[in-house]
Enzyme design. Structure first.
Site, PDB file in Angstrom:
ATOM      1  N   ASP A 188       0.839  -1.190   0.000  1.00 21.56           N
ATOM      2  CA  ASP A 188       0.000   0.000   0.000  1.00 21.56           C
ATOM      3  C   ASP A 188       0.879   1.248   0.000  1.00 21.56           C
ATOM      4  O   ASP A 188       1.520   1.548   0.996  1.00 21.56           O
ATOM      5  CB  ASP A 188      -0.910  -0.024   1.237  1.00 21.56           C
ATOM      6  CG  ASP A 188      -2.057   0.959   1.120  1.00 21.56           C
ATOM      7  OD1 ASP A 188      -1.906   1.952   0.370  1.00 21.56           O
ATOM      8  OD2 ASP A 188      -3.086   0.747   1.770  1.00 21.56           O
ATOM      9  N   ARG A 232      -0.213   4.372  -0.818  1.00 23.53           N
ATOM     10  CA  ARG A 232      -1.044   5.571  -0.943  1.00 23.53           C
ATOM     11  C   ARG A 232      -0.615   6.660   0.040  1.00 23.53           C
ATOM     12  O   ARG A 232      -0.247   6.374   1.166  1.00 23.53           O
ATOM     13  CB  ARG A 232      -2.514   5.201  -0.703  1.00 23.53           C
ATOM     14  CG  ARG A 232      -3.080   4.372  -1.821  1.00 23.53           C
ATOM     15  CD  ARG A 232      -4.469   3.901  -1.520  1.00 23.53           C
ATOM     16  NE  ARG A 232      -4.500   2.909  -0.468  1.00 23.53           N
ATOM     17  CZ  ARG A 232      -5.598   2.235  -0.113  1.00 23.53           C
ATOM     18  NH1 ARG A 232      -6.732   2.468  -0.723  1.00 23.53           N
ATOM     19  NH2 ARG A 232      -5.563   1.345   0.846  1.00 23.53           N
TER      20      ARG A 232
END
Ligand SMILES: [Zn+2]
Length: 250
Positions: free
Chosen positions: A172, A174
């Site tokens: 991840d 982000r």
């Protein structure tokens, strides 16, 4: 291109510069946006933003550069604001990661399209809130083309986390920094975050946002996304509601 004076006088009050540690963000809005939400017309206030490494408060120059900037080749994020977002004591927010397949095509391989519509509806029902649509978050930050590759792997037995890792991505990647900076200009009071992902709460809190609480957003379970949703819980630490937990154990 030289900008028309009348045009600039219309635009200049709708642009603001948010200075960041590096570079800054131009925010444009609010713009009235009536939306068809489950057959009802609901009016949101819409803003879009553009992150730049070098910024100026000469907005005339900023606007004059747009026609040669080729922005359609890149993604810009935006936010839908509802109600008295600045002043309301409680406001619901959703930091929604773009999902081309789920949000646009209604793909049932994930629950993104459902979460998008559901979070808009809950913001409206609540009376005040904002939906951040984060356009650089496709496939947990790996991009649409790589997501297609990851889907090929998933069709061959890899789970969503493994597929991203096998392609050389961290699970991840982000980043919420820009959205949080925009949120900070729209509201100072704490917000309640709609997410099932406690890591997202941590990341957003660490980045300086005041969080009043978390509320989860599950639904649209089907045979097509069962494994995807299970992976979110087992591998990525997503929290189930009590009722959902019972369902999952069956
Ligand atoms: Zn999705």
């Amino acid at each position: 291109m030289k900008l028309d004076t009348a045009v600039f006088s219309v635009l200049k009050d709708k642009i603001q510069l948010i200075n960041m540690e590096e570079g800054g963000i131009y925010l444009v809005g609010p713009i009235r946006l009536p939306v068809n939400l489950e057959g009802e017309t609901v009016v949101f206030q819409w803003y879009s933003w553009l992150k730049q490494d070098e910024v100026t408060d000469d907005y005339e120059a900023v606007i004059e550069r747009l026609s040669s900037a080729n922005l359609a080749e890149y993604q810009q994020s935006s936010v839908l604001v509802y109600g008295d977002f600045e002043g309301a004591d409680e406001a619901l927010i959703r930091m929604h990661s773009i999902c081309h397949t789920g949000d646009i095509f209604g793909s049932k391989r994930c629950d993104c399209g459902f979460q998008l519509k559901q979070s808009m509806q809950r913001i409206v029902d609540h009376g005040a809130g904002a939906l951040f649509y984060l356009a650089n978050h496709e496939g947990r930050g790996i991009g649409l083309f790589s997501k297609a590759m990851a889907y090929v792997l998933q069709e061959n037995g890899y789970d969503t986390v493994e597929a991203n890792e096998k392609l050389g991505f961290v699970d991840d990647s982000r980043n919420y920094e820009d959205a949080i900076a925009v949120l900070g200009t729209l509201r100072e009071k704490p917000v309640t975050l709609m997410t099932n992902n406690p890591k997202k709460v941590d990341a957003i809190e660490k980045a300086g946002l005041k969080i009043a609480g978390r509320t989860s957003i599950w639904g649209d379970r089907s045979e097509f996304n069962e494994n995807y949703l299970k992976t979110k819980v087992v591998r990525s630490g997503h929290l189930l509601d009590e009722e959902e937990e019972i369902h999952a154990k069956r």
